[in-house]
Enzyme design. Sequence first.
Site, PDB file in Angstrom:
ATOM      1  N   HIS A 265      -6.569 -14.606   8.044  1.00  0.00           N
ATOM      2  CA  HIS A 265      -5.389 -13.897   8.537  1.00  0.00           C
ATOM      3  C   HIS A 265      -5.747 -12.757   9.496  1.00  0.00           C
ATOM      4  O   HIS A 265      -5.017 -11.776   9.601  1.00  0.00           O
ATOM      5  CB  HIS A 265      -4.567 -13.377   7.357  1.00  0.00           C
ATOM      6  CG  HIS A 265      -4.142 -14.478   6.428  1.00  0.00           C
ATOM      7  ND1 HIS A 265      -3.251 -15.461   6.801  1.00  0.00           N
ATOM      8  CD2 HIS A 265      -4.517 -14.780   5.158  1.00  0.00           C
ATOM      9  CE1 HIS A 265      -3.085 -16.311   5.783  1.00  0.00           C
ATOM     10  NE2 HIS A 265      -3.840 -15.917   4.776  1.00  0.00           N
TER      11      HIS A 265
ATOM     12  N   PRO B 183       0.830  -1.211   0.000  1.00  0.00           N
ATOM     13  CA  PRO B 183       0.000   0.000   0.000  1.00  0.00           C
ATOM     14  C   PRO B 183       0.867   1.266   0.000  1.00  0.00           C
ATOM     15  O   PRO B 183       1.850   1.341   0.724  1.00  0.00           O
ATOM     16  CB  PRO B 183      -0.798  -0.091   1.305  1.00  0.00           C
ATOM     17  CG  PRO B 183      -0.493  -1.404   1.904  1.00  0.00           C
ATOM     18  CD  PRO B 183       0.709  -1.965   1.242  1.00  0.00           C
ATOM     19  N   GLU B 184       0.523   2.211  -0.838  1.00  0.00           N
ATOM     20  CA  GLU B 184       1.213   3.495  -0.859  1.00  0.00           C
ATOM     21  C   GLU B 184       0.238   4.564  -0.360  1.00  0.00           C
ATOM     22  O   GLU B 184      -0.873   4.251   0.053  1.00  0.00           O
ATOM     23  CB  GLU B 184       1.718   3.793  -2.276  1.00  0.00           C
ATOM     24  CG  GLU B 184       2.736   2.739  -2.727  1.00  0.00           C
ATOM     25  CD  GLU B 184       3.497   3.139  -3.976  1.00  0.00           C
ATOM     26  OE1 GLU B 184       3.645   4.350  -4.222  1.00  0.00           O
ATOM     27  OE2 GLU B 184       3.939   2.237  -4.700  1.00  0.00           O
TER      28      GLU B 184
ATOM     29  N   ARG C 236       0.986 -11.430   5.765  1.00  0.00           N
ATOM     30  CA  ARG C 236       2.439 -11.627   5.902  1.00  0.00           C
ATOM     31  C   ARG C 236       3.016 -11.041   7.195  1.00  0.00           C
ATOM     32  O   ARG C 236       4.176 -11.269   7.510  1.00  0.00           O
ATOM     33  CB  ARG C 236       3.128 -11.030   4.677  1.00  0.00           C
ATOM     34  CG  ARG C 236       2.656 -11.738   3.409  1.00  0.00           C
ATOM     35  CD  ARG C 236       3.255 -11.151   2.160  1.00  0.00           C
ATOM     36  NE  ARG C 236       4.686 -11.382   2.082  1.00  0.00           N
ATOM     37  CZ  ARG C 236       5.457 -10.923   1.100  1.00  0.00           C
ATOM     38  NH1 ARG C 236       4.916 -10.195   0.136  1.00  0.00           N
ATOM     39  NH2 ARG C 236       6.741 -11.168   1.089  1.00  0.00           N
TER      40      ARG C 236
END
Length: 280
Positions: free
Chosen positions: A95, A2-3, A115
């Site tokens: 997750h 994500p930016e 992650r």
Amino acid sequence: MPELPEVETIRAGLQRYLPGRTVTAAQVLHPRSVRNHEPGPGHFAALLAGRKIVGTARRGKYLWLPLDSGDALLCHLGMSGQFLLKPAEEPAEKHLRVRLSFADDGPELRFVDQRIFGYLDYAEGGAELPASVAHIARDPLDPLFDDAEYSGRLRRKKTEVKRSLLDQTLISGIGNIYADEALWRSRLHWSHPVAELSEAKVAELLGHVRDVLREAVSQGGTSFDAQYVNVEGEGGYFALVISAYGREGQPCHRCATPIRRDPWMNRSAYSCPTCQPPAR
Ligand SMILES: [Zn+2]
């Protein structure tokens, strides 16, 4: 990853759902998601219980929720972090790492992170600006970003222009995709030394950086990978036309020369060999 536009889209989504709501419980399902909170997950959860969320804030890719205590719940999404607002009765995501429940019957806040490069932290006294974010420069969409100061600092650096765009102590919130896009629009090669840029060229580059980021924000982020979704669980719409990043071998949108990919700092830099020749 994500930016700024993705994080801003998520912040705007949280702003619609969270301010004014009181946390009743925080459940940490994976300790690594609160790894920066040294006293541990139980302490983290105890600090949040009973606190009211009073707003949402962002600097670069850091997002935080100011609390009524003057503290803040700080978040970095890392590579794959997501915030989702879901009815409490909906089954947990595979997750799901942290869950916040509220004193009302509105949706709960879920931090989902495959992650676990992302994290949440409790920032004491951080409602205005968490201490761990203070070293990050303002981002170019921040109304208090100082263009003249940035230009002066940038042009004294001995670095390459793409590297400078990713240097979060100079300017924050720009990642690989938007850096390549802004450089393509500015007709600058990624290796161009910043010390050789004129003040006017820096102003032009900054203008393109802002345009690219604003266009991406208005489209809800570009969603290059499936990990990025807004708080309602929807991806971006690919509506931002990308001219450089990921287009190796495809014709430049200006001159039709095939876009070139160079290995760059364990990643890639995409440019048009005709429109963006290396500086000599
Ligand atoms: Zn070209």
